[in-house]
Write an enzyme that holds these catalytic residues in place. Structure first.
Site, PDB file in Angstrom:
ATOM      1  N   CYS A  81      -1.925   9.372   2.864  1.00 46.85           N
ATOM      2  CA  CYS A  81      -1.646   8.824   1.528  1.00 46.85           C
ATOM      3  C   CYS A  81      -2.698   9.272   0.521  1.00 46.85           C
ATOM      4  CB  CYS A  81      -1.576   7.308   1.584  1.00 46.85           C
ATOM      5  SG  CYS A  81      -3.047   6.562   2.308  1.00 46.85           S
ATOM      6  N   GLU A 101       0.894  -1.165   0.000  1.00 49.75           N
ATOM      7  CA  GLU A 101       0.000   0.000   0.000  1.00 49.75           C
ATOM      8  C   GLU A 101       0.928   1.210   0.000  1.00 49.75           C
ATOM      9  OE1 GLU A 101      -3.177  -0.139  -0.254  1.00 49.75           O
ATOM     10  OE2 GLU A 101      -3.460  -2.279   0.088  1.00 49.75           O
TER      11      GLU A 101
HETATM   12  P1  NDP Z   1       8.522   4.754   4.252  1.00 45.50           P
HETATM   13  O1  NDP Z   1       8.443   4.065   2.953  1.00 45.50           O
HETATM   14  O2  NDP Z   1       9.648   5.644   4.507  1.00 45.50           O
HETATM   15  O3  NDP Z   1       8.499   3.694   5.453  1.00 45.50           O
HETATM   16  C1  NDP Z   1       7.478   2.732   5.599  1.00 45.50           C
HETATM   17  C2  NDP Z   1       7.979   1.636   6.525  1.00 45.50           C
HETATM   18  O4  NDP Z   1       9.001   0.904   5.856  1.00 45.50           O
HETATM   19  C3  NDP Z   1       8.598   2.163   7.802  1.00 45.50           C
HETATM   20  O5  NDP Z   1       8.344   1.290   8.869  1.00 45.50           O
HETATM   21  C4  NDP Z   1      10.073   2.152   7.453  1.00 45.50           C
HETATM   22  O6  NDP Z   1      10.901   2.126   8.579  1.00 45.50           O
HETATM   23  C5  NDP Z   1      10.168   0.875   6.670  1.00 45.50           C
HETATM   24  N1  NDP Z   1      11.324   0.768   5.788  1.00 45.50           N
HETATM   25  C6  NDP Z   1      12.131   1.759   5.327  1.00 45.50           C
HETATM   26  N2  NDP Z   1      13.095   1.229   4.524  1.00 45.50           N
HETATM   27  C7  NDP Z   1      12.880  -0.105   4.488  1.00 45.50           C
HETATM   28  C8  NDP Z   1      13.539  -1.197   3.833  1.00 45.50           C
HETATM   29  N3  NDP Z   1      14.601  -1.020   3.053  1.00 45.50           N
HETATM   30  N4  NDP Z   1      13.041  -2.443   4.019  1.00 45.50           N
HETATM   31  C9  NDP Z   1      11.955  -2.651   4.781  1.00 45.50           C
HETATM   32  N5  NDP Z   1      11.306  -1.657   5.438  1.00 45.50           N
HETATM   33  C10 NDP Z   1      11.760  -0.394   5.285  1.00 45.50           C
HETATM   34  O7  NDP Z   1       7.125   5.491   4.393  1.00 45.50           O
HETATM   35  P2  NDP Z   1       6.715   6.509   5.525  1.00 45.50           P
HETATM   36  O8  NDP Z   1       6.790   5.831   6.841  1.00 45.50           O
HETATM   37  O9  NDP Z   1       7.461   7.769   5.305  1.00 45.50           O
HETATM   38  O10 NDP Z   1       5.172   6.715   5.202  1.00 45.50           O
HETATM   39  C11 NDP Z   1       4.723   7.603   4.279  1.00 45.50           C
HETATM   40  C12 NDP Z   1       4.437   6.920   2.954  1.00 45.50           C
HETATM   41  O11 NDP Z   1       3.482   5.894   3.157  1.00 45.50           O
HETATM   42  C13 NDP Z   1       3.797   7.877   1.959  1.00 45.50           C
HETATM   43  O12 NDP Z   1       4.348   7.641   0.702  1.00 45.50           O
HETATM   44  C14 NDP Z   1       2.334   7.488   1.985  1.00 45.50           C
HETATM   45  O13 NDP Z   1       1.643   7.814   0.827  1.00 45.50           O
HETATM   46  C15 NDP Z   1       2.433   6.013   2.212  1.00 45.50           C
HETATM   47  N6  NDP Z   1       1.203   5.511   2.765  1.00 45.50           N
HETATM   48  C16 NDP Z   1       0.401   4.727   1.987  1.00 45.50           C
HETATM   49  C17 NDP Z   1      -0.830   4.314   2.462  1.00 45.50           C
HETATM   50  C18 NDP Z   1      -1.721   3.446   1.631  1.00 45.50           C
HETATM   51  O14 NDP Z   1      -2.625   2.837   2.198  1.00 45.50           O
HETATM   52  N7  NDP Z   1      -1.544   3.367   0.327  1.00 45.50           N
HETATM   53  C19 NDP Z   1      -1.304   4.708   3.773  1.00 45.50           C
HETATM   54  C20 NDP Z   1      -0.387   5.548   4.499  1.00 45.50           C
HETATM   55  C21 NDP Z   1       0.823   5.909   4.010  1.00 45.50           C
HETATM   56  P3  NDP Z   1      11.298   3.518   9.321  1.00 45.50           P
HETATM   57  O15 NDP Z   1      10.149   4.461   9.222  1.00 45.50           O
HETATM   58  O16 NDP Z   1      11.504   3.087  10.704  1.00 45.50           O
HETATM   59  O17 NDP Z   1      12.476   4.030   8.614  1.00 45.50           O
END
Ligand code: NDP
Length: 572
Positions: free
Chosen positions: A288, A254
């Site tokens: 999002c 997502e």
């Molecule tokens: P990120 O992609 O930065 O992070 C998402 C999660 O992935 C976090 O727990 C992060 O850890 C983790 N992560 C980061 N790098 C890796 C990796 N290499 N391997 C595995 N996990 C990893 O997103 P954000 O947290 O900044 O959230 C915002 C984004 O999420 C926006 O793009 C938004 O649109 C999207 N989003 C989508 C939704 C949907 O339903 N389509 C709903 C809500 C948000 P950490 O944060 O600890 O670095």
């Protein structure tokens, strides 16, 4: 716009603690509104991730063997706890994320609404389903939904409760054990969720929470869970899919969005402005499916802008820990967003955009900002902002709006405004997105059985509803029967020398016209007549009669058979 900033901001900022640095032992909890640290959680080491993976694999058969009703009974305890502890939960989320207590409560409500809905429906959605066995009428076929085993759930920071707990619950209801990785940015909420699960002895053994930054997420991916569910940015989705490809781990993503809102000339302009502004600036734009770009037909453009300006200027910015407060917009949660927002704003201004209102920043607070004179050369119209910027663009007509709305690599949601609901739906059907909300914004996410998710680079898979739950299962197919009868179709086709009969079966059952279907009967009878004539039989008249009767009988039998098969299909 009212600013209510009584803030003692320290140098502490969220989410940048680990980037590029050696892995620290703990993650601090930092209030983005004040910069104050209010706790910490120990970071999960790579060895612990591996250990947790092994533990959850060992527990998976135990949890998976419980009936769905038993899993529901246990998960209901979580629902009870979430409601009992709602004030404590919103208190942590308020400090961790900067959102108001009420906005935190809205997230909690969506969470318990989803749990409630899934607990009600899971026994039906997950039950064994009979499948028509086609021509193999002596066999019985059915499917069962089996768990994957260990599911990894990785969540973001913008809605740290509703984007972690429901997927964990879906995975559990489907019979999986779970490894969950909340975002480092909202580590306090992650730790709080972990402690809630720990308080439920019947549930705690089947879920592990892993705390840390993206490296812990990467370690989780490398630990090869049987399925990964990620909510996050498109970039992280790509990284996770690439890493998961090594072990062929299926991934549900997502991801990000750049959701358009279309305002047609017959729209209720006051409502469009009110809810468009709300959809753009709620949670400081860190959603999002936030309204990230608006296309307004030129005849109502000025009226819409005026109304949107008034709505935006009414918004009250600020932070409060009180249950009751009237703030609309809080601080940004994540420091990284400031750079993205400022870069996009500068890029737009350099290319000719104008700020209608807002545009200023103070520490973690960015004013809700409306931009005009924008076009698709600007980043703000093409890249996800995830902050309180609302670019509004004038369009010639409906078709122009649709074309621009679809001119995006994202495809999460969209909103269409028109008093003519049929017209709005016709527009909606042409939009390349996963969901469309007509005459409202973002509220579709709160309908628990309406699938939510994106197309294009906004993701793969769906949350909410039956599809959500079923994607945490694998479909297994079973066929049951005694050893094959000699007159079973499958036996006939497997026996050599049956080409002619097999061809007749194909025509009879799958012919697309009556002529094609009855051809085998006609051929059979023609052959018989020829044989009789060759043998010197007195008259083929008897065979002509037989032909008629046989054809009628075959037609009736076929019609009855197909009707019964259709009825059977409808009931399954
Ligand atoms: P990120 O992609 O930065 O992070 C998402 C999660 O992935 C976090 O727990 C992060 O850890 C983790 N992560 C980061 N790098 C890796 C990796 N290499 N391997 C595995 N996990 C990893 O997103 P954000 O947290 O900044 O959230 C915002 C984004 O999420 C926006 O793009 C938004 O649109 C999207 N989003 C989508 C939704 C949907 O339903 N389509 C709903 C809500 C948000 P950490 O944060 O600890 O670095």
């Amino acid at each position: 716009m009212e600013m209510n900033l009584d803030i003692n901001f320290s140098v502490q900022q969220k989410g940048l603690i680990l980037n590029g640095a050696a892995r620290p032992a703990s993650l601090p909890f930092i209030n983005p509104a004040t910069g104050e640290q209010f706790g910490s959680v120990r970071v999960t080491t790579e060895t612990e991730v591996q250990l947790a993976r092994r533990e959850m694999a060992a527990q998976a058969p135990i949890w998976g063997a419980k009936s769905v009703r038993e899993r529901v009974r246990i998960i209901r305890q979580l629902q009870t706890l979430l409601i009992d502890e709602m004030d404590a939960i919103t208190g942590v989320m308020n400090k961790d994320n900067g959102k108001s207590r009420q906005d935190a409560l809205t997230e909690l409500m969506m969470t318990v609404n989803l749990i409630d809905e899934y607990c009600r429906r899971a026994p039906r959605w997950l039950r064994r389903r009979p499948i028509p066995s086609g021509l193999q009428i002596f066999k019985r076929a059915y499917i069962e939904q089996k768990p994957h085993g260990v599911v990894g759930v990785i969540g973001p920071w913008n809605y740290p409760l509703v984007l972690i707990i429901p997927p964990v619950v879906s995975a559990l209801l489907a019979g999986n054990t779970v490894l969950a990785k909340p975002s480092e940015v909202t580590a306090a909420t992650g730790a709080m969720i972990a402690s809630l699960f720990q308080r439920l002895p019947e549930l705690a053994p089947f879920v592990r929470f892993l705390h840390g930054d993206g490296r812990v997420g990467a370690a989780l991916t490398a630990a090869k869970p049987n399925l990964l569910f990620l909510t996050g940015s498109t970039k992280t989705g790509q990284l996770v899919m690439r890493a998961a490809a090594e072990s062929m781990t299926p991934v549900i993503c997502e991801l990000g969005g750049k959701d358009p809102m279309i305002v047609l000339e017959d729209a209720d302009i006051a409502a469009a402005a009110r809810w468009g502004v709300w959809g753009a600036f709620y949670n400081s734009g860190q959603t999002c499916m936030a309204v990230e770009r608006v296309y307004v037909v030129k005849s109502v453009y000025d009226r819409f802008l005026q109304a949107a300006l008034v709505e935006t200027q009414k918004l009250r910015m600020g932070y409060s820990e009180a249950l009751f407060n009237l703030n609309d917009v809080g601080p940004l949660t994540f420091q990284r967003q400031i750079r993205i927002i400022e870069d996009q704003l500068q890029d737009a201004l350099d290319k000719g955009a104008r700020i209608l209102t807002g545009g200023k920043r103070q520490e973690m607070y960015v004013e809700p900002t409306i931009l005009v004179d924008v076009d698709h050369t600007m980043q703000v119209m093409r890249e996800e902002t995830f902050g309180p910027l609302l670019p509004v663009m004038v369009v010639d007509d409906q078709q122009h709006a649709i074309q621009l709305a679809n001119d995006s690599r994202f495809g999460l949601s969209a909103s269409v405004w028109s008093r003519d609901l049929d017209r709005a739906q016709r527009v909606a059907h042409q939009l390349e997105v996963g969901s469309v909300n007509i005459n409202d914004t973002m509220s579709h996410f709160a309908i628990p059985r309406l699938p939510f998710g994106g197309i294009k680079e906004s993701g793969i898979g769906r949350t909410h509803g039956k599809k959500d739950l079923l994607q945490f299962t694998q479909t297994r197919a079973y066929v049951v029967g005694n050893p094959p009868h000699s007159f079973d179709v499958a036996t006939v086709l497997r026996r050599p020398g049956n080409y002619k009969l097999s061809a007749a079966i194909i025509r009879f059952f799958f012919g697309t016209s009556l002529r094609q279907r009855l051809q085998p009967v006609r051929e059979l009878l023609r052959e018989r007549v020829q044989r009789e004539e060759t043998a010197g039989a007195p008259s083929p008249r008897r065979w002509i009669t037989v032909t008629g009767v046989a054809t009628a009988a075959a037609t009736t039998a076929l019609t009855l058979f197909l009707a019964a098969a259709r009825r059977r299909e409808k009931t399954t």
